[in-house]
Design a protein around this motif. Structure first.
Motif, PDB file in Angstrom:
ATOM      1  N   MET A 184     -28.089  -7.643  24.114  1.00 13.77           N
ATOM      2  CA  MET A 184     -27.076  -7.933  23.105  1.00 13.77           C
ATOM      3  C   MET A 184     -25.966  -8.818  23.691  1.00 13.77           C
ATOM      4  O   MET A 184     -25.561  -9.809  23.085  1.00 13.77           O
ATOM      5  CB  MET A 184     -26.491  -6.601  22.612  1.00 13.77           C
ATOM      6  N   ASN A 187     -26.938 -12.529  24.409  1.00 12.29           N
ATOM      7  CA  ASN A 187     -27.167 -13.357  23.226  1.00 12.29           C
ATOM      8  C   ASN A 187     -25.932 -13.510  22.347  1.00 12.29           C
ATOM      9  O   ASN A 187     -25.960 -14.221  21.350  1.00 12.29           O
ATOM     10  CB  ASN A 187     -28.320 -12.787  22.400  1.00 12.29           C
ATOM     11  N   SER A 188     -24.853 -12.836  22.725  1.00 13.02           N
ATOM     12  CA  SER A 188     -23.627 -12.940  21.939  1.00 13.02           C
ATOM     13  C   SER A 188     -22.870 -14.216  22.300  1.00 13.02           C
ATOM     14  O   SER A 188     -23.271 -14.949  23.203  1.00 13.02           O
ATOM     15  CB  SER A 188     -22.737 -11.728  22.225  1.00 13.02           C
ATOM     16  N   ARG A 189     -21.781 -14.443  21.630  1.00 15.03           N
ATOM     17  CA  ARG A 189     -20.931 -15.595  21.973  1.00 15.03           C
ATOM     18  C   ARG A 189     -20.482 -15.491  23.419  1.00 15.03           C
ATOM     19  O   ARG A 189     -20.438 -16.470  24.155  1.00 15.03           O
ATOM     20  CB  ARG A 189     -19.713 -15.639  21.061  1.00 15.03           C
ATOM     21  N   PHE A 190     -20.128 -14.265  23.804  1.00 13.51           N
ATOM     22  CA  PHE A 190     -19.712 -14.035  25.176  1.00 13.51           C
ATOM     23  C   PHE A 190     -20.818 -14.458  26.152  1.00 13.51           C
ATOM     24  O   PHE A 190     -20.563 -15.150  27.139  1.00 13.51           O
ATOM     25  CB  PHE A 190     -19.384 -12.547  25.371  1.00 13.51           C
ATOM     26  N   MET A 192     -23.194 -16.587  25.698  1.00 14.90           N
ATOM     27  CA  MET A 192     -23.366 -18.046  25.723  1.00 14.90           C
ATOM     28  C   MET A 192     -22.398 -18.671  26.726  1.00 14.90           C
ATOM     29  O   MET A 192     -22.759 -19.550  27.500  1.00 14.90           O
ATOM     30  CB  MET A 192     -23.103 -18.645  24.335  1.00 14.90           C
TER      31      MET A 192
END
Lengths: 335, 248
Positions: A184, A187-190, A192
Motif C-alpha cells: 500500500m 503504491n501511494s503518493r508517498f 511514488m
C-alpha cells in the motif's frame, strides 16, 4: 495477474499449509523452522521498504530485531524477579514498547544517517546498530553478552504463544499484514516520491519535494515494523542475546532482500525462505558427508561447521548473474 | 510589465574562476527571455543558483519581489519556479506517465498520503495525460522512460515544467543534443507555450533563440554584456565580437 504476484501467492500458500501439516505429522521441527523464517521475513519485508524502494542501504536493521526482542525480555525479567505487576507480561504492551522504541531509535539515528549517502550511509547505519549491540553487551543486569532467558511469553487475547501453532499463526498473519502494508505504501503518493527520490533525488527535490523528510518517514516505518518482528522473535526463541543484533544478522537480512529480489513485495519472503532452507539443507548435507570423510581421512572433520562456504559462493553467483534475485529469475520475461 | 525575476550583482567563484561576475538581469512577466553565451560562459552555474542548488557568494535574487537568495530548492519550487535540465534528468526506472504524474503530484502540496494508490488517482493521471498530449507523447505514456529517445526525453522535460504550473520556467538548453528536425519540433512546442508562461531560456542554438525570444541577454565570462530584442542583439558589436569570435 503478473507472474511475480502468482509466485508470491504460491509461496504464501505453501507457507500457510506446509508447516502445520509437518507439525501434525510429527515433524514439529519444521514448524519451528517456518516460524523463524516467517518472523525474519517480516524484518526482510520491512527492510525492503527502505533498501529496495527507497534506495537506502541500511546495514543495521538487526538492531530493531534486538530492540523488539528486549522489549519482551526486559519486562518479563522484572515481572519474574522484581514482582512488578502482571501488565509486564501483556503482549500488547510488549509490542507497543517494541514498536515505539524502534520508531524512536529509527527517528533519531535516521535523522543523522540520512544526511549521508552511499557507502557512508551503509557505514553509519551499521555503526548505530553496533552501538546498541555494545550497549546491551555492557548491561550485566540483563545478562550482558550471555543473553537473557525469557521465562514467560507475551500474553495476548485469544492466543497462547506457548502453543507453536498459535505463534506460527500470529507470525504468518503479521507477515501478510506487513506485505499488504508495504504494498500500500509503495503504491501511494508517498511511495511514488520515495521511489522517485531513489531514482533521481535532485530532480525530485527540484519538483518541490523535501525528499529528506520522505526518506526519514519511510525509515521510521521500516524500523517500527522490524521492531515488531523482534518482539515476535523474542517470543519464538525465548532466549535473547546481543547476537541477534550483530552486524552479521543485519547482513543476513540484507541478503534475504537481495537474494529474493528487492523492489518486489514477495521477494524478501522468497529470499528469507531460500536463506533459511538453504542453511538447513547445507548443514544437513555437510553433516551427512562427515562419516564417509571420517573413514576416508581417518580423522574427525566437522564439515557442517563450514556450511557458510558453499552458501557464500551461491550467494555471490546469484548476486552476480541473476538480476532482480530469485523473483527476477522466476518471473522472467515481464517487466 | 513588472519584473518577475530580478538578479542583482550576483557573484560566484570556484577557486580562482569567476563563474558568475556581477551578474544583473531581470525577467518580466509573460516574456520569453533567452540567455545566450559561448561555452563556459557560466550559463549552467547561473541556473543552479537560480533554482537554489548552488549558493551565490554575493548578490541577491528577487522572485515576485521577495528575496529568495538563500531559499532551499524545494521551497523555490513551491514559490512557483521550475526548471528543466540540460542533461536529461528524469526518473529512468519509472514509466513516462509516472514521471509526469509525480510532477502533477508535486503541484498539489505535500505527498504524505499513504493509503490510496497513486496510479489509480484519476485526477493525477488525467492531468498527466493532458500534458503528454501537449508535448506529443501520449502514445508512449506507459513505456519505461529509459526506452525513449533523447528528443522525447527533452519533450518530457517540458511536460514536467508545464505540470508545475510554475510562474517561471527555467529551461536549461532544451535543444541540447537534438538533431535539426527534433530542434524544429522543440521550437514549435515552445512557441505554443510561450505567452502562457514566463520563460527564462538558457540556450546554445542561435537559430532557435532568435526564433523564440522576446529579449536576449548575452553572457560572457559570467557577466551580462548586453540585453535587448533579437534585432538589437544581432546588431550589437560587442556581442558579435564576444560571441561569434574574431572571425565575425
Amino acid at each position: 495477474m503478473t507472474r511475480k504476484s502468482l509466485i508470491t501467492l504460491v509461496v504464501m500458500a505453501l507457507l500457510a499449509i506446509l508447516p502445520p501439516v509437518f507439525y501434525w505429522t510429527g515433524n514439529a521441527f519444521y514448524l519451528d523452522l517456518a516460524t523463524r523464517l516467517t518472523i525474519l521475513a517480516i524484518a526482510a519485508v520491512s527492510l525492503n521498504l527502505i533498501l529496495g524502494y527507497g534506495g537506502m542501504i541500511s546495514f543495521g536493521h538487526a538492531a530493531y530485531l534486538g530492540l523488539g526482542a528486549y522489549a519482551v525480555g526486559i519486562p518479563a525479567f522484572h515481572w519474574l524477579y522484581d514482582g512488578i505487576g502482571d501488565w509486564a507480561t501483556n503482549g500488547l504492551i510488549h509490542i507497543g514498547i517494541a514498536v515505539a522504541v524502534s520508531a524512536i531509535f529509527a527517528l533519531i539515528t535516521g535523522a543523522i544517517c540520512l544526511r549521508t549517502r552511499g557507502v557512508y550511509f551503509i557505514m553509519i547505519t551499521m555503526a548505530f546498530a553496533q552501538m546498541v549491540y555494545y550497549l546491551i553487551v555492557s548491561i550485566e543486569h540483563y545478562g550482558g553478552d550471555d543473553g537473557l532467558v525469557i521465562d514467560t511469553r507475551s500474553e495476548l487475547p485469544l492466543l497462547n504463544l506457548d502453543n507453536p501453532l498459535h505463534l506460527f499463526g500470529l507470525a504468518y498473519v503479521s507477515l501478510v499484514v506487513a506485505m499488504l502494508l508495504v504494498n500500500m505504501i509503495v503504491n501511494s503518493r508517498f511511495g511514488m516520491v520515495l521511489q522517485a527520490a531513489k531514482g533521481n533525488n535532485e530532480r525530485t527535490v527540484t519538483l518541490g519535494f523535501n525528499t529528506y523528510l520522505y526518506r526519514l518517514t519511510a525509515y521510521v516505518i521500516s524500523g517500527a515494523m522490524a521492531g515488531y518482528a523482534g518482539a515476535l522473535l523474542g517470543n519464538f526463541t525465548t532466549f535473547i542475546s546481543p547476537e541477534m543484533m550483530d552486524w552479521r544478522a543485519s547482513g543476513e537480512l540484507m541478503f534475504m532482500v537481495i537474494l529474493g529480489g528487492a523492489t518486489t513485495i514477495g521477494g524478501p519472503v522468497l529470499g528469507a525462505a531460500a536463506f533459511i532452507l538453504l542453511e538447513e539443507v547445507l548443514v544437513d548435507t555437510l553433516g551427512w558427508l562427515e562419516s564417509p570423510l571420517h573413514s576416508l581421512l581417518g580423522t574427525e572433520v566437522e564439515l557442517s561447521n563450514f556450511w557458510h562456504l558453499p552458501f557464500g559462493l551461491l550467494l555471490i553467483v546469484i548476486v552476480l548473474y541473476v538480476r532482480g534475485g530469485l523473483m527476477g529469475l522466476l518471473g522472467r520475461g515481464e517487466d | 510589465m513588472a519584473a518577475l525575476l530580478e538578479i542583482k550583482g550576483l557573484n560566484k567563484s570556484f577557486g580562482g574562476i569567476k563563474a558568475t561576475d556581477d551578474l544583473t538581469l531581470s525577467v518580466e512577466t509573460g516574456e520569453l527571455h533567452a540567455v545566450i553565451g559561448p561555452n563556459g560562459a557560466g550559463k549552467t552555474t547561473l541556473i543552479s543558483q537560480l533554482c537554489g542548488l548552488q549558493r551565490p557568494d554575493s548578490g541577491t535574487v528577487l522572485f515576485k519581489g521577495g528575496d529568495i537568495t538563500l531559499v532551499p530548492p524545494h521551497r523555490r519550487a513551491r514559490l512557483g519556479m521550475t526548471r528543466s535540465y540540460q542533461i536529461t534528468s528524469l526518473i529512468m526506472e519509472m514509466s513516462v506517465i509516472d514521471n509526469i504524474a509525480l510532477a502533477v503530484q508535486a503541484r498539489e502540496g505535500h505527498s504524505f498520503r499513504f493509503v490510496a494508490p497513486a496510479r489509480g488517482d484519476r485526477q493525477l493521471r488525467d492531468r498527466a495525460m493532458d500534458l503528454l498530449r501537449r508535448v506529443g507523447l501520449e502514445e508512449k505514456a506507459e513505456m519505461r522512460t529509459v526506452a525513449l529517445s533523447h528528443g522525447e526525453h527533452r519533450h518530457m522535460e517540458i511536460a514536467i515544467a508545464l505540470a508545475s504550473e510554475a510562474d517561471l520556467m527555467l529551461l536549461d538548453e532544451p535543444m541540447a543534443g537534438l538533431g535539426a528536425e527534433e530542434t524544429r519540433a522543440m521550437v514549435d512546442l515552445l512557441n505554443g507555450i510561450k505567452r502562457q508562461h514566463t520563460i527564462l531560456l538558457i540556450e546554445h542554438d542561435m537559430d532557435a533563440v532568435f526564433a523564440l525570444a522576446d529579449r536576449i541577454s548575452v553572457l560572457v565570462y559570467g557577466h551580462i554584456i548586453a540585453t535587448g530584442t533579437p534585432e538589437e542583439i544581432r546588431g550589437n558589436e560587442a556581442v558579435q565580437h564576444a560571441y561569434l569570435g574574431e572571425e565575425a
